[in-house]
Design a protein around this motif. Structure first.
Motif, PDB file in Angstrom:
ATOM      1  N   SER A 137       0.684  -1.161  -0.055  1.00 45.44           N
ATOM      2  CA  SER A 137      -0.285  -0.172  -0.105  1.00 45.44           C
ATOM      3  C   SER A 137       0.858   1.297   0.063  1.00 45.44           C
ATOM      4  N   PRO A 138       1.916   1.344   0.674  1.00 42.22           N
ATOM      5  CA  PRO A 138       2.779   2.600   0.636  1.00 42.22           C
ATOM      6  C   PRO A 138       3.310   2.852  -0.674  1.00 42.22           C
ATOM      7  N   ALA A 139       3.677   1.850  -1.324  1.00 43.77           N
ATOM      8  CA  ALA A 139       4.259   1.965  -2.872  1.00 43.77           C
ATOM      9  C   ALA A 139       2.917   2.568  -3.858  1.00 43.77           C
ATOM     10  N   ALA A 140       1.934   1.765  -3.661  1.00 44.54           N
ATOM     11  CA  ALA A 140       0.619   2.162  -4.485  1.00 44.54           C
ATOM     12  C   ALA A 140       0.241   3.535  -4.176  1.00 44.54           C
ATOM     13  N   CYS A 141       0.368   4.244  -3.010  1.00 47.80           N
ATOM     14  CA  CYS A 141      -0.095   5.450  -2.702  1.00 47.80           C
ATOM     15  C   CYS A 141       1.064   6.366  -3.511  1.00 47.80           C
ATOM     16  N   ARG A 142       2.253   6.180  -3.433  1.00 43.76           N
ATOM     17  CA  ARG A 142       3.153   7.033  -4.049  1.00 43.76           C
ATOM     18  C   ARG A 142       3.080   6.924  -5.751  1.00 43.76           C
ATOM     19  N   THR A 143       3.158   5.700  -6.065  1.00 46.47           N
ATOM     20  CA  THR A 143       2.811   5.691  -7.526  1.00 46.47           C
ATOM     21  C   THR A 143       1.592   6.491  -8.148  1.00 46.47           C
ATOM     22  N   TYR A 144       0.504   6.105  -7.433  1.00 50.88           N
ATOM     23  CA  TYR A 144      -0.885   6.652  -7.485  1.00 50.88           C
ATOM     24  C   TYR A 144      -0.750   8.266  -7.834  1.00 50.88           C
ATOM     25  N   ASN A 145      -0.146   8.654  -6.883  1.00 42.70           N
ATOM     26  CA  ASN A 145       0.093  10.275  -6.898  1.00 42.70           C
ATOM     27  C   ASN A 145       0.959  10.922  -7.888  1.00 42.70           C
ATOM     28  N   VAL A 146       2.080   9.984  -7.998  1.00 36.99           N
ATOM     29  CA  VAL A 146       2.902  10.426  -9.427  1.00 36.99           C
ATOM     30  C   VAL A 146       2.184  10.287 -10.725  1.00 36.99           C
ATOM     31  N   LEU A 147       1.367   9.382 -10.836  1.00 39.63           N
ATOM     32  CA  LEU A 147       0.817   9.167 -12.101  1.00 39.63           C
ATOM     33  C   LEU A 147      -0.698  10.103 -12.231  1.00 39.63           C
ATOM     34  N   LEU A 148      -1.103  10.362 -10.886  1.00 34.06           N
ATOM     35  CA  LEU A 148      -2.326  11.373 -10.867  1.00 34.06           C
ATOM     36  C   LEU A 148      -1.747  12.822 -11.354  1.00 34.06           C
ATOM     37  N   SER A 149      -0.588  12.984 -10.958  1.00 35.83           N
ATOM     38  CA  SER A 149       0.089  14.352 -11.278  1.00 35.83           C
ATOM     39  C   SER A 149       0.383  14.462 -12.753  1.00 35.83           C
ATOM     40  N   GLU A 150       0.438  13.360 -13.452  1.00 39.37           N
ATOM     41  CA  GLU A 150       0.681  13.493 -14.812  1.00 39.37           C
ATOM     42  C   GLU A 150      -0.746  13.362 -15.719  1.00 39.37           C
ATOM     43  N   GLY A 151      -1.781  13.293 -14.689  1.00 39.45           N
ATOM     44  CA  GLY A 151      -3.205  13.361 -15.774  1.00 39.45           C
ATOM     45  C   GLY A 151      -3.585  11.983 -16.063  1.00 39.45           C
ATOM     46  N   ARG A 152      -2.998  10.863 -15.510  1.00 41.40           N
ATOM     47  CA  ARG A 152      -3.174   9.785 -16.162  1.00 41.40           C
ATOM     48  C   ARG A 152      -4.593   9.123 -15.642  1.00 41.40           C
ATOM     49  N   ARG A 153      -5.290   8.115 -16.475  1.00 43.05           N
ATOM     50  CA  ARG A 153      -6.705   7.596 -15.971  1.00 43.05           C
ATOM     51  C   ARG A 153      -6.308   6.324 -15.105  1.00 43.05           C
ATOM     52  N   ILE A 154      -6.307   6.652 -13.655  1.00 41.25           N
ATOM     53  CA  ILE A 154      -5.835   5.660 -12.872  1.00 41.25           C
ATOM     54  C   ILE A 154      -6.840   5.481 -11.619  1.00 41.25           C
ATOM     55  N   ALA A 155      -6.677   4.444 -10.667  1.00 37.96           N
ATOM     56  CA  ALA A 155      -7.452   4.244  -9.520  1.00 37.96           C
ATOM     57  C   ALA A 155      -6.678   3.357  -8.697  1.00 37.96           C
ATOM     58  N   MET A 156      -6.807   3.553  -7.278  1.00 37.91           N
ATOM     59  CA  MET A 156      -6.294   2.818  -6.392  1.00 37.91           C
ATOM     60  C   MET A 156      -7.233   1.954  -5.362  1.00 37.91           C
ATOM     61  N   ALA A 157      -7.212   0.824  -5.201  1.00 40.55           N
ATOM     62  CA  ALA A 157      -7.863  -0.095  -4.056  1.00 40.55           C
ATOM     63  C   ALA A 157      -6.623  -0.336  -3.398  1.00 40.55           C
ATOM     64  N   ALA A 158      -7.060  -0.079  -2.056  1.00 40.32           N
ATOM     65  CA  ALA A 158      -5.853  -0.562  -0.902  1.00 40.32           C
ATOM     66  C   ALA A 158      -6.348  -0.669   0.252  1.00 40.32           C
ATOM     67  N   LEU A 159      -5.560  -1.884   1.085  1.00 37.12           N
ATOM     68  CA  LEU A 159      -5.807  -2.202   2.216  1.00 37.12           C
ATOM     69  C   LEU A 159      -4.699  -1.609   3.184  1.00 37.12           C
ATOM     70  N   PRO A 160      -5.418  -0.863   4.304  1.00 38.90           N
ATOM     71  CA  PRO A 160      -4.473  -0.204   5.317  1.00 38.90           C
ATOM     72  C   PRO A 160      -3.096  -1.019   5.643  1.00 38.90           C
ATOM     73  N   VAL A 161      -2.118  -0.086   5.907  1.00 41.08           N
ATOM     74  CA  VAL A 161      -0.951  -0.906   6.467  1.00 41.08           C
ATOM     75  C   VAL A 161      -1.245  -1.087   8.062  1.00 41.08           C
TER      76      VAL A 161
END
Length: 117
Positions: free
Chosen positions: A93-117
């Motif tokens: 989940s930590p890596a998913a959060c970081r990757t989601y933010n980077v690609l979101l800032s690029e305007g990519r069409r993404i989503a994230m489903a995550a279990l908490p740490v």
């Protein structure tokens, strides 16, 4: 060094996470979450495929955060997501959060489903 302000036009960034929660767009969400341009909602985990499948055609990549450690997702879930045409990336989940933010800032069409740490 030159600093640029990052803007998120389609969805809310993940501001933080901790034991049992995610902070997305300034709001704290307890437990597992699904976030995309459509908004953020609770997610019931790996057995809850329907909200993920509903994203087909709306996103190109779905990040699945498996909690503190990387783990395999159920084979049936992966198969259903891939048959729906969703690109799936599994990570902790930590890596998913970081990757989601980077690609979101690029305007990519993404989503994230995550279990908490």
């Amino acid at each position: 060094m030159r600093l640029n302000e990052v803007s998120y036009t389609d969805a809310q960034p993940i501001d933080g996470y901790g034991a049992g929660f995610f902070r997305i767009g300034g709001q704290v969400h307890q437990g597992a979450v699904l976030t995309s341009a459509a908004g953020t909602a609770p997610w019931d985990g790996m057995a809850d495929a329907q909200p993920l499948l509903a994203l087909a055609g709306e996103i190109d990549v779905l990040f699945i955060g498996t909690g503190a450690e990387i783990a395999h997702i159920p084979a049936e879930l992966r198969k259903a997501l891939e048959e729906a045409g969703l690109g799936v990336e599994i990570m902790n989940s930590p890596a998913a959060c970081r990757t989601y933010n980077v690609l979101l800032s690029e305007g990519r069409r993404i989503a994230m489903a995550a279990l908490p740490v």
